[in-house]
Design an enzyme around this catalytic site. Structure first.
Site, PDB file in Angstrom:
ATOM      1  N   GLU A  81       0.808  -1.218   0.000  1.00 18.52           N
ATOM      2  CA  GLU A  81       0.000   0.000   0.000  1.00 18.52           C
ATOM      3  C   GLU A  81       0.844   1.273   0.000  1.00 18.52           C
ATOM      4  O   GLU A  81       0.316   2.368  -0.237  1.00 18.52           O
ATOM      5  CB  GLU A  81      -0.922   0.015   1.229  1.00 18.52           C
ATOM      6  CG  GLU A  81      -1.969  -1.084   1.252  1.00 18.52           C
ATOM      7  CD  GLU A  81      -3.082  -0.881   0.246  1.00 18.52           C
ATOM      8  OE1 GLU A  81      -3.103   0.173  -0.423  1.00 18.52           O
ATOM      9  OE2 GLU A  81      -3.934  -1.772   0.115  1.00 18.52           O
ATOM     10  N   GLU A 112       8.090 -22.289   6.576  1.00 18.38           N
ATOM     11  CA  GLU A 112       8.462 -21.459   7.730  1.00 18.38           C
ATOM     12  C   GLU A 112       9.478 -22.120   8.642  1.00 18.38           C
ATOM     13  O   GLU A 112       9.939 -21.518   9.615  1.00 18.38           O
ATOM     14  CB  GLU A 112       7.227 -21.105   8.546  1.00 18.38           C
ATOM     15  CG  GLU A 112       6.589 -22.279   9.258  1.00 18.38           C
ATOM     16  CD  GLU A 112       5.398 -21.861  10.111  1.00 18.38           C
ATOM     17  OE1 GLU A 112       5.428 -22.154  11.317  1.00 18.38           O
ATOM     18  OE2 GLU A 112       4.452 -21.247   9.574  1.00 18.38           O
TER      19      GLU A 112
END
Length: 269
Positions: A81, A112
């Site tokens: 953004e 992960e």
């Protein structure tokens, strides 16, 4: 290391499948109301992170997020953004997720679990001591995140950890721990709920205040936003009308000529 795994604690509610819809929703909402209060308690830590990041940012430094699963996706969302909202290049705030971009949409098995992969991912960006690394992990135990934070610290990079388990390895291993205790999830262990929402709030606060501190906002306006669609061109035009008292058409022409609200206002004031 001894600490309470709050994110794995049993829900305050049971027999969820026996609840009617209204009760389920009312109960989730009741839990959600605790989130902002929990975030408020870590504002001092967020403030310290923002101020130290702003110092580095003004010297050309960057902000990196690393995470896995929901936490990784939230970092990418926040980073993505920044260019449209504040007009900065896409490489000033960067979000990385365990498993790479494919993991944004689909879970990547065991991605992960490699503590060395984050540093490999960060080295593609030539991360250095001018930059800041924020690890995001509700559990505070994700190997991908812990490894990245540890490697960054060894290389003189300022680190922060956003976690929902106070005292967790991520909290104790970061320069600036941001420990948001939102309590047990409505659905036991489902950290995409309260934990994820608290992380989203914290990241909003970090980057919004950072962008204000480095001069990407004027008054309360997004004066550097990218004019990438009709809605944003209209918003920018209205900002110029409000600031300079021009009529709408003249403001629109000025926006088009100068390329941003900020440039138009500075040129015509």
């Amino acid at each position: 290391m001894d600490y309470t795994k709050i994110t794995e604690s049993p829900s305050n509610y049971d027999n969820l499948e026996q609840m009617d819809t209204h009760t389920i929703l009312e109960s989730i909402n009741k839990e959600d109301q605790k989130i902002a209060e929990a975030v408020a308690k870590v504002i001092p830590q967020i403030s310290k992170l923002v101020d130290m990041t702003a110092e580095r940012f003004l010297k050309g430094g960057r902000l990196f997020y690393i995470g896995a699963g929901t936490s990784g996706r939230l970092g990418i969302l926040d980073a993505s953004e920044i260019p449209p909202t504040y007009g900065l290049p896409h490489d000033r705030v960067v979000g990385l997720i365990a498993g790479g971009d494919v993991a944004i949409r689909k879970s990547v098995e065991h991605a992960e679990d490699d503590p060395k992969q984050a540093w490999k991912d960060l080295m593609k960006y030539n991360i250095d001591s001018n930059d800041v690394l924020v690890g995001i992990a509700a559990s505070g135990t994700t190997p991908y995140v812990l490894g990245g934070i540890a490697d960054a610290k060894e290389n003189g990079i300022l680190t922060s950890g956003v976690t929902n388990n106070p005292g967790s390895p991520l909290a104790t291993g970061s320069d600036i721990p941001i420990e948001i205790n939102v309590g047990p999830e409505f659905l036991t262990g489902s950290t995409r709920m309260k934990s994820g929402t608290s992380q989203k709030l914290a990241l909003n606060m970090i980057t919004t205040s950072l962008m204000i501190k480095i001069g990407r906002v004027k008054g309360n306006k997004m004066v550097n936003m990218q004019l990438s669609n009709t809605k944003l061109v209209d918003r920018g035009t209205r900002y110029i009308v409000e600031e300079l008292g021009l009529d709408y058409d003249a403001a629109g022409k000025a926006l088009k000529k100068y390329g941003s609200v900020k440039n138009a206002i500075e040129a015509l004031k």
